[in-house]
Scaffold this motif. Structure first.
Motif, PDB file in Angstrom:
ATOM      1  N   GLU A 150       9.291   4.579   2.957  1.00  0.00           N
ATOM      2  CA  GLU A 150      10.593   4.232   2.385  1.00  0.00           C
ATOM      3  C   GLU A 150      11.200   5.403   1.611  1.00  0.00           C
ATOM      4  OE1 GLU A 150      12.548   0.958  -0.714  1.00  0.00           O
ATOM      5  OE2 GLU A 150      10.425   0.814  -0.158  1.00  0.00           O
ATOM      6  N   ILE A 151      10.387   6.059   0.803  1.00  0.00           N
ATOM      7  CA  ILE A 151      10.882   7.170  -0.011  1.00  0.00           C
ATOM      8  C   ILE A 151      11.280   8.345   0.873  1.00  0.00           C
ATOM      9  CG2 ILE A 151      10.260   8.846  -1.787  1.00  0.00           C
ATOM     10  CD1 ILE A 151       8.375   6.626  -2.931  1.00  0.00           C
ATOM     11  N   ALA A 152      10.436   8.675   1.857  1.00  0.00           N
ATOM     12  CA  ALA A 152      10.757   9.785   2.759  1.00  0.00           C
ATOM     13  C   ALA A 152      12.044   9.508   3.522  1.00  0.00           C
ATOM     14  CB  ALA A 152       9.600  10.007   3.726  1.00  0.00           C
ATOM     15  N   TYR A 159      10.745  21.335   7.117  1.00  0.00           N
ATOM     16  CA  TYR A 159      10.867  20.329   6.063  1.00  0.00           C
ATOM     17  C   TYR A 159      11.410  19.024   6.650  1.00  0.00           C
ATOM     18  CZ  TYR A 159      12.525  18.094   1.747  1.00  0.00           C
ATOM     19  OH  TYR A 159      12.766  17.204   0.723  1.00  0.00           O
ATOM     20  N   ARG A 160      12.399  19.136   7.521  1.00  0.00           N
ATOM     21  CA  ARG A 160      12.919  17.938   8.182  1.00  0.00           C
ATOM     22  C   ARG A 160      11.817  17.232   8.970  1.00  0.00           C
ATOM     23  NH1 ARG A 160      17.414  15.520   9.853  1.00  0.00           N
ATOM     24  NH2 ARG A 160      18.785  17.151   9.061  1.00  0.00           N
ATOM     25  N   GLU A 161      11.030  18.011   9.696  1.00  0.00           N
ATOM     26  CA  GLU A 161       9.957  17.423  10.505  1.00  0.00           C
ATOM     27  C   GLU A 161       8.933  16.724   9.623  1.00  0.00           C
ATOM     28  OE1 GLU A 161       8.591  20.797  12.671  1.00  0.00           O
ATOM     29  OE2 GLU A 161      10.249  20.740  14.126  1.00  0.00           O
ATOM     30  N   LEU A 162       8.643  17.309   8.454  1.00  0.00           N
ATOM     31  CA  LEU A 162       7.729  16.651   7.515  1.00  0.00           C
ATOM     32  C   LEU A 162       8.279  15.298   7.088  1.00  0.00           C
ATOM     33  CD1 LEU A 162       5.302  16.689   5.442  1.00  0.00           C
ATOM     34  CD2 LEU A 162       6.972  17.613   3.827  1.00  0.00           C
ATOM     35  N   LEU A 163       9.555  15.267   6.672  1.00  0.00           N
ATOM     36  CA  LEU A 163      10.156  14.001   6.238  1.00  0.00           C
ATOM     37  C   LEU A 163      10.181  12.982   7.371  1.00  0.00           C
ATOM     38  CD1 LEU A 163      13.151  15.048   3.936  1.00  0.00           C
ATOM     39  CD2 LEU A 163      10.798  14.474   3.312  1.00  0.00           C
ATOM     40  N   GLU A 164      10.483  13.446   8.573  1.00  0.00           N
ATOM     41  CA  GLU A 164      10.495  12.537   9.723  1.00  0.00           C
ATOM     42  C   GLU A 164       9.109  11.965   9.975  1.00  0.00           C
ATOM     43  OE1 GLU A 164      14.156  14.550  12.307  1.00  0.00           O
ATOM     44  OE2 GLU A 164      12.070  15.129  12.703  1.00  0.00           O
ATOM     45  N   ASN A 165       8.086  12.809   9.862  1.00  0.00           N
ATOM     46  CA  ASN A 165       6.709  12.334  10.065  1.00  0.00           C
ATOM     47  C   ASN A 165       6.307  11.327   8.989  1.00  0.00           C
ATOM     48  OD1 ASN A 165       6.385  13.951  12.314  1.00  0.00           O
ATOM     49  ND2 ASN A 165       5.399  15.630  11.198  1.00  0.00           N
ATOM     50  N   LEU A 166       6.646  11.622   7.738  1.00  0.00           N
ATOM     51  CA  LEU A 166       6.304  10.703   6.655  1.00  0.00           C
ATOM     52  C   LEU A 166       7.084   9.402   6.753  1.00  0.00           C
ATOM     53  CD1 LEU A 166       6.059  13.169   3.621  1.00  0.00           C
ATOM     54  CD2 LEU A 166       4.164  12.036   4.811  1.00  0.00           C
ATOM     55  N   ALA A 167       8.358   9.488   7.159  1.00  0.00           N
ATOM     56  CA  ALA A 167       9.173   8.275   7.310  1.00  0.00           C
ATOM     57  C   ALA A 167       8.663   7.400   8.450  1.00  0.00           C
ATOM     58  CB  ALA A 167      10.627   8.659   7.550  1.00  0.00           C
ATOM     59  N   ARG A 168       8.080   8.032   9.441  1.00  0.00           N
ATOM     60  CA  ARG A 168       7.569   7.279  10.600  1.00  0.00           C
ATOM     61  C   ARG A 168       6.137   6.790  10.388  1.00  0.00           C
ATOM     62  NH1 ARG A 168       7.829  11.102  13.990  1.00  0.00           N
ATOM     63  NH2 ARG A 168       5.627  11.698  13.810  1.00  0.00           N
ATOM     64  N   ASP A 169       5.271   7.706   9.912  1.00  0.00           N
ATOM     65  CA  ASP A 169       3.834   7.413   9.868  1.00  0.00           C
ATOM     66  C   ASP A 169       3.303   7.127   8.469  1.00  0.00           C
ATOM     67  OD1 ASP A 169       3.801   7.968  12.613  1.00  0.00           O
ATOM     68  OD2 ASP A 169       3.434  10.110  12.245  1.00  0.00           O
ATOM     69  N   VAL A 183       0.843  -1.191   0.000  1.00  0.00           N
ATOM     70  CA  VAL A 183       0.000   0.000   0.000  1.00  0.00           C
ATOM     71  C   VAL A 183       0.878   1.241   0.000  1.00  0.00           C
ATOM     72  CG1 VAL A 183      -1.900  -1.170   1.163  1.00  0.00           C
ATOM     73  CG2 VAL A 183      -0.140  -0.026   2.528  1.00  0.00           C
ATOM     74  N   ALA A 184       0.266   2.376  -0.285  1.00  0.00           N
ATOM     75  CA  ALA A 184       1.016   3.635  -0.382  1.00  0.00           C
ATOM     76  C   ALA A 184       1.810   3.903   0.885  1.00  0.00           C
ATOM     77  CB  ALA A 184       0.050   4.786  -0.659  1.00  0.00           C
ATOM     78  N   ASN A 185       1.229   3.622   2.022  1.00  0.00           N
ATOM     79  CA  ASN A 185       1.862   3.929   3.304  1.00  0.00           C
ATOM     80  C   ASN A 185       3.286   3.390   3.384  1.00  0.00           C
ATOM     81  OD1 ASN A 185       1.120   5.268   5.815  1.00  0.00           O
ATOM     82  ND2 ASN A 185       1.498   3.293   6.777  1.00  0.00           N
ATOM     83  N   ASP A 186       3.488   2.160   2.920  1.00  0.00           N
ATOM     84  CA  ASP A 186       4.812   1.525   2.997  1.00  0.00           C
ATOM     85  C   ASP A 186       5.829   2.263   2.131  1.00  0.00           C
ATOM     86  OD1 ASP A 186       3.858  -0.527   4.684  1.00  0.00           O
ATOM     87  OD2 ASP A 186       3.091  -1.621   2.951  1.00  0.00           O
ATOM     88  N   TYR A 187       5.438   2.611   0.910  1.00  0.00           N
ATOM     89  CA  TYR A 187       6.372   3.275   0.010  1.00  0.00           C
ATOM     90  C   TYR A 187       6.617   4.730   0.403  1.00  0.00           C
ATOM     91  CZ  TYR A 187       6.497  -0.628  -3.293  1.00  0.00           C
ATOM     92  OH  TYR A 187       6.709  -1.847  -3.884  1.00  0.00           O
ATOM     93  N   VAL A 188       5.592   5.403   0.912  1.00  0.00           N
ATOM     94  CA  VAL A 188       5.797   6.770   1.405  1.00  0.00           C
ATOM     95  C   VAL A 188       6.870   6.774   2.479  1.00  0.00           C
ATOM     96  CG1 VAL A 188       4.772   8.693   2.676  1.00  0.00           C
ATOM     97  CG2 VAL A 188       3.496   7.624   0.811  1.00  0.00           C
ATOM     98  N   HIS A 193       1.921  14.281  -1.246  1.00  0.00           N
ATOM     99  CA  HIS A 193       2.351  15.348  -2.148  1.00  0.00           C
ATOM    100  C   HIS A 193       1.788  16.700  -1.687  1.00  0.00           C
ATOM    101  CE1 HIS A 193       2.540  17.457  -6.161  1.00  0.00           C
ATOM    102  NE2 HIS A 193       3.726  16.885  -6.140  1.00  0.00           N
ATOM    103  N   LYS A 194       0.517  16.727  -1.319  1.00  0.00           N
ATOM    104  CA  LYS A 194      -0.106  17.957  -0.841  1.00  0.00           C
ATOM    105  C   LYS A 194       0.512  18.413   0.476  1.00  0.00           C
ATOM    106  CE  LYS A 194      -4.615  17.389  -3.080  1.00  0.00           C
ATOM    107  NZ  LYS A 194      -6.062  17.133  -2.866  1.00  0.00           N
ATOM    108  N   MET A 195       0.785  17.474   1.371  1.00  0.00           N
ATOM    109  CA  MET A 195       1.416  17.814   2.646  1.00  0.00           C
ATOM    110  C   MET A 195       2.780  18.459   2.413  1.00  0.00           C
ATOM    111  SD  MET A 195       0.557  14.349   4.817  1.00  0.00           S
ATOM    112  CE  MET A 195       1.712  14.755   6.128  1.00  0.00           C
ATOM    113  N   MET A 196       3.532  17.887   1.494  1.00  0.00           N
ATOM    114  CA  MET A 196       4.866  18.395   1.238  1.00  0.00           C
ATOM    115  C   MET A 196       4.826  19.809   0.672  1.00  0.00           C
ATOM    116  SD  MET A 196       7.941  16.809  -1.036  1.00  0.00           S
ATOM    117  CE  MET A 196       7.496  17.727  -2.484  1.00  0.00           C
TER     118      MET A 196
END
Length: 278
Positions: free
Chosen positions: A207-209, A225-235, A200-205, A244-247
């Motif tokens: 990994e990519i983040a 921006y770092r906090e966004l990537l950390e949130n996406l990498a975690r959640d 599902v998207a969640n797994d790849y989001v 994409h919209k969040m970023m």
């Protein structure tokens, strides 16, 4: 009559017989195919993938099918949107365009796929994997590259809707599947993995983040921006459209939407450099 490419390779010396194409240097190789630069009779550039064996042709046939679907859906979106310069979504800039796919009997029945690339200078193309291995980029540079990849994966969500699919078939994520032309902000998907897994998207989001969080040099003033990537990498995120919209909400707040030169430094150094579009 089909137009064929006759590619003969003998002990490292390439002899080429071409009706519409000139075959140039080999630029890549996997365990199942070789990748070459080529040129049409009108001097426009192409990429050729040549299966190593007859059996390996199934891999290129699978890939050709996927790129045909991408091309068809992009064309449908373009017709529906009737884009202008201001509102063009330009999904066509995200992936290679399949020009031809055929079995070449003079090469033992090996399959050959031929691709054109959108709006790029072939002399400036670099595999993204090679770039990541040698350099680091600043936050703004990583953001536009990441934005292109999120947009590409969001495009596969549109394909699922267009084809009334119950599941979304995302390609397996690998930086080895992308070429980049830094000055023009082009990130191009040109290699579809042989197999698709049920992810599902969640797994790849995530990994990519994580990949971009580890690559980018993010200064204190860009910590949002770092906090966004950390949130996406975690959640992660339930869809790539949402990610994409969040970023871009964060980008708008931090920097606004404008062209940023490709800014990088060699790994192990402190001096920043940049590449500007001609």
């Amino acid at each position: 009559m089909h137009r064929f490419f006759y590619i003969l390779i003998q002990e490292g010396v390439r002899t080429t017989k071409v009706r519409d194409f000139e075959v140039k240097n080999m630029i890549g190789e996997s365990d199942k195919c070789r990748v070459y630069l080529g040129e049409k009779a009108n001097s426009s550039s192409v990429i050729l993938k040549v299966a190593k064996t007859f059996e390996n042709g199934d891999v290129l046939a699978f890939e050709a099918g996927k790129f045909n679907i991408m091309k068809t859906v992009e064309s449908e979106i373009r017709r529906f949107q009737n884009p202008t310069k201001e509102n063009d979504s330009h999904y066509d800039w995200l992936f290679a365009k399949l020009e031809a796919s055929f079995i070449e009997q003079s090469q033992g029945g090996r399959r050959i796929n031929v691709y054109s690339l959108p709006d790029v200078d072939f002399d400036k193309l670099i595999p993204l994997s090679k770039l990541m291995a040698k350099i680091e980029v600043d936050a703004k540079t990583s953001a536009w590259i990441l934005g292109r990849i999120f947009k590409l994966y969001g495009f596969f969500e549109l394909i699922a809707v267009a084809n009334d699919q119950s599941t979304i078939e995302y390609p397996v994520f690998s930086i080895g599947d992308y070429l980049i032309e830094p000055e023009k902000h082009r990130v191009i998907f040109y290699n579809f993995p042989e197999k698709n897994v049920d992810v599902v998207a969640n797994d790849y989001v995530k990994e990519i983040a994580k990949t971009f969080l580890e690559w980018a040099v993010i200064e204190e003033e860009d910590k949002a921006y770092r906090e966004l990537l950390e949130n996406l990498a975690r959640d992660g995120s339930m869809t790539f459209e949402t990610a994409h919209k969040m970023m871009y909400a964060v980008i708008e707040e931090l920097w606004g939407r404008k062209y940023h030169t490709f800014t990088y430094r060699d790994k192990g150094t402190l001096i920043w450099k940049n590449l500007k579009e001609d």
